[in-house]
Scaffold this motif. Sequence first.
Motif, PDB file in Angstrom:
ATOM      1  N   LYS A 180      22.831 -39.615 -38.951  1.00 30.66           N
ATOM      2  CA  LYS A 180      22.997 -41.032 -38.620  1.00 30.66           C
ATOM      3  C   LYS A 180      23.689 -41.222 -37.274  1.00 30.66           C
ATOM      4  O   LYS A 180      23.322 -42.109 -36.490  1.00 30.66           O
ATOM      5  N   ALA A 181      24.682 -40.372 -36.993  1.00 26.94           N
ATOM      6  CA  ALA A 181      25.403 -40.491 -35.715  1.00 26.94           C
ATOM      7  C   ALA A 181      24.478 -40.179 -34.541  1.00 26.94           C
ATOM      8  O   ALA A 181      24.559 -40.827 -33.487  1.00 26.94           O
ATOM      9  N   TYR A 182      23.605 -39.198 -34.709  1.00 30.02           N
ATOM     10  CA  TYR A 182      22.655 -38.864 -33.638  1.00 30.02           C
ATOM     11  C   TYR A 182      21.711 -40.032 -33.377  1.00 30.02           C
ATOM     12  O   TYR A 182      21.530 -40.465 -32.225  1.00 30.02           O
ATOM     13  N   LEU A 183      21.133 -40.571 -34.436  1.00 32.57           N
ATOM     14  CA  LEU A 183      20.184 -41.670 -34.269  1.00 32.57           C
ATOM     15  C   LEU A 183      20.862 -42.913 -33.695  1.00 32.57           C
ATOM     16  O   LEU A 183      20.309 -43.595 -32.831  1.00 32.57           O
ATOM     17  N   ALA A 184      22.083 -43.177 -34.165  1.00 34.63           N
ATOM     18  CA  ALA A 184      22.782 -44.379 -33.706  1.00 34.63           C
ATOM     19  C   ALA A 184      23.204 -44.294 -32.243  1.00 34.63           C
ATOM     20  O   ALA A 184      23.276 -45.310 -31.549  1.00 34.63           O
ATOM     21  N   GLY A 185      23.475 -43.080 -31.761  1.00 39.93           N
ATOM     22  CA  GLY A 185      24.007 -42.933 -30.409  1.00 39.93           C
ATOM     23  C   GLY A 185      23.034 -42.476 -29.357  1.00 39.93           C
ATOM     24  O   GLY A 185      23.313 -42.580 -28.157  1.00 39.93           O
ATOM     25  N   VAL A 186      21.868 -41.985 -29.764  1.00 44.12           N
ATOM     26  CA  VAL A 186      20.983 -41.334 -28.795  1.00 44.12           C
ATOM     27  C   VAL A 186      20.404 -42.315 -27.772  1.00 44.12           C
ATOM     28  O   VAL A 186      20.221 -41.963 -26.596  1.00 44.12           O
ATOM     29  N   LYS A 187      20.126 -43.550 -28.196  1.00 40.94           N
ATOM     30  CA  LYS A 187      19.502 -44.518 -27.291  1.00 40.94           C
ATOM     31  C   LYS A 187      20.356 -44.763 -26.057  1.00 40.94           C
ATOM     32  O   LYS A 187      19.842 -44.892 -24.933  1.00 40.94           O
ATOM     33  N   ALA A 188      21.684 -44.796 -26.234  1.00 44.77           N
ATOM     34  CA  ALA A 188      22.595 -45.066 -25.114  1.00 44.77           C
ATOM     35  C   ALA A 188      22.620 -43.930 -24.103  1.00 44.77           C
ATOM     36  O   ALA A 188      23.084 -44.114 -22.972  1.00 44.77           O
ATOM     37  N   HIS A 189      22.105 -42.754 -24.482  1.00 49.01           N
ATOM     38  CA  HIS A 189      22.136 -41.587 -23.584  1.00 49.01           C
ATOM     39  C   HIS A 189      20.748 -41.215 -23.058  1.00 49.01           C
ATOM     40  O   HIS A 189      20.611 -40.222 -22.355  1.00 49.01           O
ATOM     41  N   LEU A 190      19.748 -42.025 -23.387  1.00 53.76           N
ATOM     42  CA  LEU A 190      18.391 -41.745 -22.915  1.00 53.76           C
ATOM     43  C   LEU A 190      18.085 -42.527 -21.642  1.00 53.76           C
ATOM     44  O   LEU A 190      18.404 -43.714 -21.546  1.00 53.76           O
TER      45      LEU A 190
ATOM     46  N   VAL B 199      17.562 -33.382 -27.743  1.00 55.90           N
ATOM     47  CA  VAL B 199      17.051 -32.671 -28.921  1.00 55.90           C
ATOM     48  C   VAL B 199      18.185 -32.422 -29.903  1.00 55.90           C
ATOM     49  O   VAL B 199      19.289 -32.049 -29.509  1.00 55.90           O
ATOM     50  N   CYS B 200      17.894 -32.623 -31.183  1.00 59.82           N
ATOM     51  CA  CYS B 200      18.883 -32.328 -32.218  1.00 59.82           C
ATOM     52  C   CYS B 200      18.180 -31.838 -33.482  1.00 59.82           C
ATOM     53  O   CYS B 200      17.174 -32.416 -33.909  1.00 59.82           O
ATOM     54  N   ASN B 201      18.697 -30.757 -34.044  1.00 62.23           N
ATOM     55  CA  ASN B 201      18.227 -30.226 -35.325  1.00 62.23           C
ATOM     56  C   ASN B 201      19.422 -30.260 -36.280  1.00 62.23           C
ATOM     57  O   ASN B 201      20.089 -29.257 -36.491  1.00 62.23           O
ATOM     58  N   PRO B 202      19.719 -31.427 -36.857  1.00 63.52           N
ATOM     59  CA  PRO B 202      20.935 -31.560 -37.678  1.00 63.52           C
ATOM     60  C   PRO B 202      20.768 -30.892 -39.038  1.00 63.52           C
ATOM     61  O   PRO B 202      19.652 -30.525 -39.430  1.00 63.52           O
ATOM     62  N   PRO B 203      21.868 -30.722 -39.768  1.00 64.65           N
ATOM     63  CA  PRO B 203      21.768 -30.227 -41.149  1.00 64.65           C
ATOM     64  C   PRO B 203      20.850 -31.135 -41.949  1.00 64.65           C
ATOM     65  O   PRO B 203      20.840 -32.347 -41.744  1.00 64.65           O
ATOM     66  N   TRP B 204      20.089 -30.568 -42.869  1.00 63.13           N
ATOM     67  CA  TRP B 204      19.033 -31.342 -43.499  1.00 63.13           C
ATOM     68  C   TRP B 204      19.304 -31.760 -44.944  1.00 63.13           C
ATOM     69  O   TRP B 204      18.533 -32.514 -45.528  1.00 63.13           O
ATOM     70  N   ILE B 205      20.400 -31.307 -45.537  1.00 62.48           N
ATOM     71  CA  ILE B 205      20.681 -31.670 -46.923  1.00 62.48           C
ATOM     72  C   ILE B 205      21.952 -32.514 -46.993  1.00 62.48           C
ATOM     73  O   ILE B 205      23.027 -32.032 -46.612  1.00 62.48           O
ATOM     74  N   PRO B 206      21.871 -33.759 -47.466  1.00 61.57           N
ATOM     75  CA  PRO B 206      23.053 -34.634 -47.524  1.00 61.57           C
ATOM     76  C   PRO B 206      23.929 -34.320 -48.740  1.00 61.57           C
ATOM     77  O   PRO B 206      23.909 -35.030 -49.751  1.00 61.57           O
ATOM     78  N   ALA B 207      24.696 -33.243 -48.628  1.00 61.04           N
ATOM     79  CA  ALA B 207      25.592 -32.831 -49.708  1.00 61.04           C
ATOM     80  C   ALA B 207      26.794 -32.139 -49.092  1.00 61.04           C
ATOM     81  O   ALA B 207      26.781 -31.755 -47.912  1.00 61.04           O
TER      82      ALA B 207
ATOM     83  N   GLN C 181      13.775 -45.845 -41.758  1.00 59.00           N
ATOM     84  CA  GLN C 181      14.558 -47.069 -41.616  1.00 59.00           C
ATOM     85  C   GLN C 181      15.711 -46.852 -40.648  1.00 59.00           C
ATOM     86  O   GLN C 181      16.006 -47.719 -39.818  1.00 59.00           O
ATOM     87  N   TRP C 182      16.371 -45.694 -40.720  1.00 60.60           N
ATOM     88  CA  TRP C 182      17.481 -45.402 -39.803  1.00 60.60           C
ATOM     89  C   TRP C 182      16.981 -45.313 -38.366  1.00 60.60           C
ATOM     90  O   TRP C 182      17.662 -45.728 -37.439  1.00 60.60           O
ATOM     91  N   ILE C 183      15.791 -44.751 -38.188  1.00 57.85           N
ATOM     92  CA  ILE C 183      15.200 -44.669 -36.851  1.00 57.85           C
ATOM     93  C   ILE C 183      14.949 -46.078 -36.296  1.00 57.85           C
ATOM     94  O   ILE C 183      15.287 -46.384 -35.147  1.00 57.85           O
ATOM     95  N   ALA C 184      14.383 -46.938 -37.132  1.00 59.68           N
ATOM     96  CA  ALA C 184      14.116 -48.314 -36.702  1.00 59.68           C
ATOM     97  C   ALA C 184      15.414 -49.067 -36.426  1.00 59.68           C
ATOM     98  O   ALA C 184      15.520 -49.804 -35.434  1.00 59.68           O
ATOM     99  N   ASP C 185      16.417 -48.864 -37.275  1.00 56.44           N
ATOM    100  CA  ASP C 185      17.699 -49.545 -37.093  1.00 56.44           C
ATOM    101  C   ASP C 185      18.369 -49.136 -35.782  1.00 56.44           C
ATOM    102  O   ASP C 185      19.158 -49.913 -35.221  1.00 56.44           O
ATOM    103  N   ALA C 186      18.070 -47.928 -35.305  1.00 53.07           N
ATOM    104  CA  ALA C 186      18.652 -47.436 -34.054  1.00 53.07           C
ATOM    105  C   ALA C 186      17.901 -47.939 -32.828  1.00 53.07           C
ATOM    106  O   ALA C 186      18.253 -47.591 -31.693  1.00 53.07           O
ATOM    107  N   GLY C 187      16.873 -48.755 -33.053  1.00 55.02           N
ATOM    108  CA  GLY C 187      16.096 -49.290 -31.938  1.00 55.02           C
ATOM    109  C   GLY C 187      15.125 -48.276 -31.363  1.00 55.02           C
ATOM    110  O   GLY C 187      14.760 -48.352 -30.187  1.00 55.02           O
ATOM    111  N   LEU C 188      14.669 -47.336 -32.198  1.00 58.45           N
ATOM    112  CA  LEU C 188      13.767 -46.274 -31.758  1.00 58.45           C
ATOM    113  C   LEU C 188      12.430 -46.399 -32.477  1.00 58.45           C
ATOM    114  O   LEU C 188      12.338 -46.951 -33.571  1.00 58.45           O
ATOM    115  N   THR C 189      11.395 -45.894 -31.831  1.00 57.52           N
ATOM    116  CA  THR C 189      10.081 -45.848 -32.469  1.00 57.52           C
ATOM    117  C   THR C 189       9.569 -44.415 -32.457  1.00 57.52           C
ATOM    118  O   THR C 189       9.895 -43.626 -31.554  1.00 57.52           O
TER     119      THR C 189
END
Length: 376
Positions: free
Chosen positions: A295-305, A268-276, A332-340
Amino acid sequence: MTQFQTATWQEKNKTQQASWQSEANLAVPKHIVIANDETKADEAYKLACEGTALLYRGDFQNAKQLLQAITRRVDRKPIKPTDNLTEAFHQHRARQIQRANITNKILIELQHVKCDLNRAPDVKEAVLGALVLDEKRDKPPVSLLLSLRELLGMIGAHEWRKKGVYIDALQANVHAHYGVYSPVRGEYLELINQAPLNNPAVAFDIGTGTGVIAAILVSRGIKQVLATDNSERALRCATENIQQLGLAQYISVQQADMFPEGKADLIVCNPPWIPAKANAPIEHAIYDPNSAMLKAYLAGVKAHLNADGEAWLVMSDLAEHLGLRAPDALQQWIADAGLTIVEQLSIAPKHAKASDQSDPLYPARSKEVTSLYRLK
């Protein structure tokens, strides 16, 4: 504790000095003059705008009134009207920065963590609670100079820390330390408390903060939760809350930039929501430059599931309404991370700004939705 720098000024025909403290990472003031109960607000405002800091000698309540008067003068300057929400956001942030830069010029000196001004409150517990993380390691200096605005923030945070925030899912209060984001926006916690669970044995809580999400996961029956954060304050805060809630046997708190070692059935992750850009340490809970943590969460989470595991992402869509993130970027970032996306659970915000039509960002806030994405 911060490695203190030294501030110097002239007073009573002598060069004085004190350790300089700024949680907002403000530079040591180059020019400091003495202010007192006779100092006029217009004069103080002019000096502060020119970059001169004012060290207050006199009555504490009068110092607060001077700070309020300067703040009103900052806010009096008109902002160019615009119907473009992205421009409105950047104007809003620029005003916040300007207000902080100017109002932080009113300074207070503490001696032995005590304010000697007339009618000053006892600030010791609040200041120590903000600055001392380890009593054996962190020793506040004898003479400490800081902005009145930050001192008042420490006092307010201390009162909130004592009071705590009641969490319905836990039937108990959670207490946020100074510099740790308080779970006052409860709608995201409702989503975490209601989302379907597939009997996970091990869960990770990434960026735990107060530890509230880890505690809710345990309250839902998960017997092993690893909670991570990269902030020492957050780690100490989460540990204290978990102990007070009697959940220490189920939750392990670990320092990590993102994921702990190993794999989990639920992450589970609730990251900051405003890109600034964040302008102060506590703002890192809200602002995530270039969506780096997301982006780091989405890119790395699959390897830890684990094979049948789920990743939960809790996000507000305010950035999309403000034009700070493209409408389809997250998907798009979710799809790029191999997640659905298995399911998207959403809830409208309940905080005051969502219904405040005087807020310059109201058109975006009124449409904001917080969602929990169940990802496989």
